[in-house]
Structure formats: structure tokens, C-alpha cells
Design a protein around this motif. Structure first.
Motif, short mmCIF file in Angstrom:
data_model
loop_
_atom_site.label_atom_id
_atom_site.label_comp_id
_atom_site.label_asym_id
_atom_site.label_seq_id
_atom_site.Cartn_x
_atom_site.Cartn_y
_atom_site.Cartn_z
N ARG A 25 8.02 -2.81 1.13
CA ARG A 25 8.54 -3.75 2.15
C ARG A 25 7.73 -5.05 2.16
O ARG A 25 8.27 -6.14 2.33
CB ARG A 25 8.54 -3.12 3.53
CG ARG A 25 9.44 -1.91 3.73
CD ARG A 25 10.93 -2.27 3.81
NE ARG A 25 11.52 -2.57 2.52
CZ ARG A 25 11.91 -1.65 1.63
NH1 ARG A 25 11.75 -0.36 1.90
NH2 ARG A 25 12.46 -2.01 0.49
N SER A 26 6.41 -4.92 2.00
CA SER A 26 5.56 -6.12 1.99
C SER A 26 5.87 -6.99 0.78
O SER A 26 5.99 -8.22 0.90
CB SER A 26 4.08 -5.72 1.98
OG SER A 26 3.73 -5.06 3.18
N LYS A 27 6.01 -6.37 -0.39
CA LYS A 27 6.34 -7.15 -1.59
C LYS A 27 7.73 -7.79 -1.47
O LYS A 27 7.95 -8.90 -1.95
CB LYS A 27 6.27 -6.25 -2.83
CG LYS A 27 4.83 -5.91 -3.22
CD LYS A 27 4.75 -5.29 -4.60
CE LYS A 27 3.29 -5.12 -5.01
NZ LYS A 27 3.15 -4.63 -6.39
N GLU B 73 -0.04 -9.27 2.43
CA GLU B 73 -1.07 -8.71 1.53
C GLU B 73 -2.06 -7.87 2.33
O GLU B 73 -2.52 -6.82 1.86
CB GLU B 73 -1.79 -9.84 0.79
CG GLU B 73 -0.93 -10.45 -0.32
CD GLU B 73 -1.51 -11.73 -0.90
OE1 GLU B 73 -2.50 -12.25 -0.32
OE2 GLU B 73 -0.97 -12.23 -1.91
N SER B 74 -2.35 -8.29 3.57
CA SER B 74 -3.22 -7.51 4.46
C SER B 74 -2.56 -6.20 4.87
O SER B 74 -3.24 -5.18 5.04
CB SER B 74 -3.56 -8.32 5.72
OG SER B 74 -4.30 -9.46 5.39
N VAL B 75 -1.23 -6.22 5.04
CA VAL B 75 -0.50 -4.99 5.37
C VAL B 75 -0.70 -3.95 4.27
O VAL B 75 -0.99 -2.78 4.53
CB VAL B 75 1.02 -5.28 5.56
CG1 VAL B 75 1.81 -3.98 5.63
CG2 VAL B 75 1.25 -6.10 6.82
N MET B 76 -0.58 -4.40 3.01
CA MET B 76 -0.73 -3.47 1.87
C MET B 76 -2.15 -2.91 1.79
O MET B 76 -2.35 -1.75 1.42
CB MET B 76 -0.35 -4.17 0.57
CG MET B 76 1.14 -4.46 0.47
SD MET B 76 1.65 -5.05 -1.17
CE MET B 76 1.05 -6.74 -1.13
N TYR C 128 6.21 6.86 10.81
CA TYR C 128 5.22 6.04 10.11
C TYR C 128 5.36 6.18 8.60
O TYR C 128 5.35 5.19 7.86
CB TYR C 128 3.82 6.46 10.56
CG TYR C 128 2.70 5.60 10.03
CD1 TYR C 128 2.46 4.33 10.55
CD2 TYR C 128 1.87 6.04 9.00
CE1 TYR C 128 1.43 3.54 10.07
CE2 TYR C 128 0.84 5.26 8.52
CZ TYR C 128 0.62 4.00 9.06
OH TYR C 128 -0.38 3.21 8.58
N GLN C 129 5.53 7.41 8.15
CA GLN C 129 5.68 7.66 6.71
C GLN C 129 6.98 7.08 6.17
O GLN C 129 7.07 6.72 5.00
CB GLN C 129 5.62 9.16 6.43
CG GLN C 129 4.21 9.74 6.57
CD GLN C 129 4.20 11.24 6.79
OE1 GLN C 129 5.21 11.91 6.62
NE2 GLN C 129 3.06 11.77 7.19
N GLU D 170 -2.59 -0.25 4.74
CA GLU D 170 -1.95 1.06 4.50
C GLU D 170 -1.55 1.18 3.03
O GLU D 170 -0.39 1.00 2.67
CB GLU D 170 -0.72 1.23 5.41
CG GLU D 170 -0.08 2.60 5.33
CD GLU D 170 -1.08 3.73 5.37
OE1 GLU D 170 -1.53 4.17 4.28
OE2 GLU D 170 -1.47 4.16 6.45
N PRO D 171 -2.55 1.47 2.16
CA PRO D 171 -2.26 1.54 0.73
C PRO D 171 -1.64 2.87 0.28
O PRO D 171 -1.11 2.96 -0.82
CB PRO D 171 -3.65 1.36 0.09
CG PRO D 171 -4.60 1.91 1.12
CD PRO D 171 -3.99 1.64 2.46
N SER D 172 -1.72 3.89 1.13
CA SER D 172 -1.33 5.23 0.69
C SER D 172 0.16 5.53 0.88
O SER D 172 0.67 6.50 0.33
CB SER D 172 -2.15 6.29 1.44
OG SER D 172 -1.93 6.20 2.83
#
Length: 493
Positions: free
Chosen positions: A296-298, A281-284, A222-223, A287-289
Motif C-alpha cells: 500500500r505504501s509503494k 517510507e516511514s510506514v514501511m 492489522y494483518q 511495519e516491515p513484517s
């Protein structure tokens, strides 16, 4: 008495019939199993030895031969109870004790292994058995010392030293789950999560119901940003214990994130780039940390903007990705495409060249670079988009509208002064040429790929430029038509 764990080596044994009182059926199973073992037919041999054990539960030879097959099949866990049973039935069977000592040493059970090796030496062993037992005792003693040093190094925070000691131990104690878990902790402390995962995967197989190992593997994946493998591993934890609190909490988080990412990728495949951008944007936010998910989202948002022909936004987001990962080939390609739309050809060429340095065999990069170089060359000549004052991604309706407006403005009949009329004629011809190329899908595609379909040089000698004609040949056509042959003479009052 001695039997090798390998099926193709000779078997030495006493007289099982006399010592064990084996009945005829059991004897038959033992003999047939022995032949099958020698032939390498392990599954069939195992069936025969199962039958022999069932027929005579006190037959130490049946247990020993079955243990031999288990070892040949790589099933050491199954072999160990059989070897222990052999020793219970026949205390002086040194081959079984020596073999059990080997397995215990591999499992890292050093005290138990040493006890077996010492008892072999006290039970009148053969010369080879004595030599082997002495050698294994020395090895076991060395492992004890290394393990003590590894634990000391770990407790003092010297993880590199601990890893070095554990590397040596695990060459011998290959099935020691606890030592693998300890080395995994050292790898985590040293910032080497993938090596930690490798050790934890081994530990999850070596120790039954190892929920802790599956939980750690899942969190490490996950990390690293590998949400799919993280989900797979946390499910293994919940298979073993559906009420495991940490695994269940982690499972909910990973599942939510995984669903968002899968949905976003599906939207990209469907060409719904605005919706996909919203999902990422919802993914970020979910999981903002963990920076990996932001990057990857950007990267994917950058791709969406580029494909959706929103060059300004694409350049902005792709540049943010490239600040974090200067060698990100996907972001370089997408930003280069956005630069092409913005007619920033030098910048596009630079991005494609950087991408090519990291991926020489990517055909998309090679074709993009060639296109950017052609467009740069083309921009130094006649640019039909600039002539009509429209963007490269303009629709046909915009092109026709711009053409009509400019055709009215620059029609030579509007000018009385001879010099102004000549200038207007040239301008009008360029406007007509631009409309001709950009309103025809095939000609426009050629131009977009860096080739001027009206340029004789670009066409490699394929005829002259039809627009390199005098103004007279252009008189008498309707600038308000959408194409086709000349219709009628057009005059202004």
C-alpha cells in the motif's frame, strides 16, 4: 399453563390471582402489560411488568410475562434469569422450563438444556409440550455428538472438517460464544481471516468483557492492512481493561502507524508529494513484517511520483507494485500517466486497457486511454516538444529559452546555399509554431490532450493552418519577444 414468546399469539394461563395472591395494583399492571404486549408495544409492556415484579417479587406470572417481552425484544440474556425465577417459584410450570431449555440449547449449554427437557417429560406435560421436549432432546443429543467430532477434528489439525461440524452445531447453538471462537481459530488456520473476524465479533457480543475477542479482531484487521478498524477494535479491548498488556502494546503500534498514514494522506491532499513519499517510507520501516503495508505504501509513493511529474521514479515504483499485484488499478493508472510524460504512448495505452478490464466504469481510465491514443496519433505527426527539444512538463521559461536558441540557430539569413536556406525556412516555421502553441496555456492544453491547435484536420475544418504559409510572411518578427505581433525586421551581419 403456557405463554408464547410472541406478542401476537394467545396467552393461556391459570388463575394468578388465586395462586399468587396478587394485590389489585399488581393485577392492574399485569392486565395492562398483557394488552400492550398483544398490541406489540413492547417497551411499555416491559415497564408494566417491571412494576408488577416490584409490587410482588413472588409472582411467577409477572416474571414469566416479563421474560416473554424480553424474548420478543431479542434480549435472551435478560429473559433467562426471569425464567429461572419462575421455575423456582413454580416447579411444575412446564412452559417456563421448556422455554428455558430452548435458550440453554441456543447458548450451547447442552447438559443443562437436556436436564430441563427431561424434567418437562416427567411433569405431566401437555401433548404438544411432550412432543416438543422429545424433539429438543433428540436435537441436543445430536449437538453433543457433533461437538465431540468438531473438537476431535480441531485437535487433529483437520480444520476443514472441524468447520463443517461447527457449521451444523451453530445453526442450532447460535449463541455459543466458545464454539464461535473455536470456528474463528479454524478460519485463521485455513487463511480466512475475514470469516474469523465475523465469528469473533459475534463472540465479543455474546460473552461479557471478552477482551480476548477484541484483541484478536484488532490483530486480524492489522494483518489485513486495515489499520483504522484495527485501532477501533483495540480501543474496545482497552475500554474493558485499560491494563491489558497485549492490547496496550498493540494499541501503541497501531496508533503510531495510523498517525503516519493519516499524515501522509493529508500531505497528498495538499499536493506535498515529496513529504508524503517520505512519510510512506516511514510506514514501511515502522511495519516491515506485514507485506500489505509495504504494497500500500509503494502504491501511494507511485502515485506521488506520478503526480509530482517524476516519471522515471513513478514507473520504477509502480512496476514494483504491479509485480506483486498485477491487477492493481491505481498503480496501472499512475504508471500510465508517467508513461505519457515519457512519451511512451504504447505502454500507456496498454496500462490503461488493462486497468479498464478491471474497472470498466472508471471515467478517469476512459479519458486517460483516449488521451494516450490521441497522443500516439499526434506523435506520428508534428511534436512541438520534440521540435524545441524540451520535456512535456517543461516550464514556459524553458520553452522560451529553447525557442530563442533554435530561432537564432535556424534563421534562414544564416544560410547562403538555396537548398540549405529552404530547409532552414521549414525548420524555422516549425520552431515558431512550436513556440506559439507551447507558450499559450490554452493552445498547449489542447496539444497535451492530443489535439493540434494548428492542424486544420484536428480542428475539424475550423480554418487553415496559420503556419502553412511561406517564409516571406514570417519575415520581420522578433524571436526574442515572448509573443504578440511582429515588431521589427531581424537581420544578421
Amino acid at each position: 399453563t403456557y405463554m408464547s414468546a410472541k406478542a401476537d399469539q394467545p396467552v393461556y394461563e391459570g388463575s394468578p390471582g388465586a395462586e399468587c395472591g396478587v394485590n389489585a395494583d399488581v393485577e392492574k399492571h399485569l392486565e395492562l402489560g398483557k394488552k400492550l404486549l398483544a398490541a406489540g408495544q413492547l417497551a411499555d409492556a416491559l415497564s408494566q411488568f417491571h412494576a408488577a415484579v416490584d409490587g410482588d417479587p413472588d409472582n411467577y406470572i409477572a416474571y414469566y410475562r416479563r421474560a416473554t417481552v424480553f424474548l420478543a425484544m431479542g434480549k435472551s440474556k435478560a429473559a433467562l434469569p426471569d425464567l429461572t425465577k419462575v421455575i423456582e417459584l413454580k416447579m411444575d410450570f412446564t412452559a417456563a422450563r421448556l422455554q428455558r431449555g430452548h435458550l440453554l440449547l441456543k447458548q450451547g449449554k447442552l447438559d443443562e438444556a437436556e436436564d430441563d427437557f427431561k424434567k418437562v417429560l416427567k411433569s405431566n406435560p401437555s401433548e404438544n409440550e411432550e412432543k416438543e421436549a422429545q424433539s429438543q432432546l433428540i436435537k441436543s443429543d445430536e449437538m453433543q455428538r457433533l461437538r465431540s467430532q468438531a473438537l476431535d477434528a480441531f485437535q487433529s489439525g483437520d480444520y476443514i472438517a472441524a468447520i463443517a461440524f461447527l457449521d451444523k452445531i451453530l445453526e442450532v447453538c447460535v449463541w455459543d460464544a466458545e464454539l464461535r471462537e473455536l470456528r474463528a481459530e479454524c478460519f485463521i488456520k485455513e487463511g480466512e481471516p475475514r470469516k474469523a473476524i465475523s465469528d469473533l465479533k459475534a463472540a465479543s457480543k455474546l460473552k461479557n468483557d471478552n477482551t480476548e475477542a477484541f484483541y484478536k479482531i484488532s490483530t486480524l484487521y492489522y494483518q489485513l492492512g486495515d489499520h483504522e478498524l484495527s485501532l477501533s477494535e483495540v480501543r474496545e479491548c482497552l475500554k474493558l481493561d485499560q491494563d491489558h498488556k497485549r492490547c496496550f502494546a498493540h494499541y501503541k503500534q497501531v496508533k503510531k502507524l495510523n498517525k503516519l498514514i493519516e499524515s501522509a494522506e493529508e500531505l497528498i491532499r495538499d499536493g506535498r508529494y515529496t513529504d508524503a513519499t517520505s512519510k510512506f517510507e516511514s510506514v514501511m520501516k515502522t511495519e516491515p513484517s506485514i507485506a500489505e503495508y509495504t504494497v500500500r505504501s509503494k502504491e501511494r509513493i507511485c502515485h506521488c511520483f506520478s503526480k509530482d511529474e517524476k516519471p522515471v521514479e513513478a514507473i520504477r515504483v509502480c512496476s514494483e507494485v504491479l509485480q506483486m499485484e498485477p491487477d492493481n488499478v491505481n498503480a496501472l493508472k499512475d504508471r500510465a500517466e508517467a508513461y505519457l510524460i515519457e512519451e511512451m504512448y504504447d505502454e500507456a495505452i496498454q496500462d490503461y486497457e488493462t486497468a479498464q478490464e478491471h474497472n470498466e466504469n472508471d471515467q478517469q481510465i476512459r479519458e486517460g486511454l483516449e488521451k494516450a491514443q490521441r497522443l500516439l496519433k499526434q506523435s506520428q505527426k508534428r511534436d512541438y516538444y520534440k521540435i524545441l527539444g524540451v520535456k512535456r512538463n517543461a516550464k514556459k521559461q524553458e520553452i522560451i529559452k529553447a525557442y530563442r536558441k533554435l530561432a537564432l540557430q535556424w534563421h534562414p539569413d544564416n544560410f547562403q546555399n538555396e537548398e540549405e536556406k529552404k530547409k532552414a525556412e521549414k525548420k524555422f516555421i516549425d520552431i515558431a509554431a512550436a513556440k506559439e502553441v507551447l507558450s499559450d496555456p490554452e493552445m498547449r492544453k489542447k496539444f497535451d490532450d492530443g489535439e493540434d491547435p494548428l492542424d486544420a484536420e484536428s480542428q475539424q475544418g475550423g480554418g487553415g493552418n496559420p503556419f502553412h504559409r511561406s517564409w516571406n510572411s514570417w519575415q520581420g518578427f522578433n524571436p526574442f519577444s515572448s509573443g504578440g505581433p511582429f515588431r521589427f525586421k531581424f537581420h544578421f551581419n
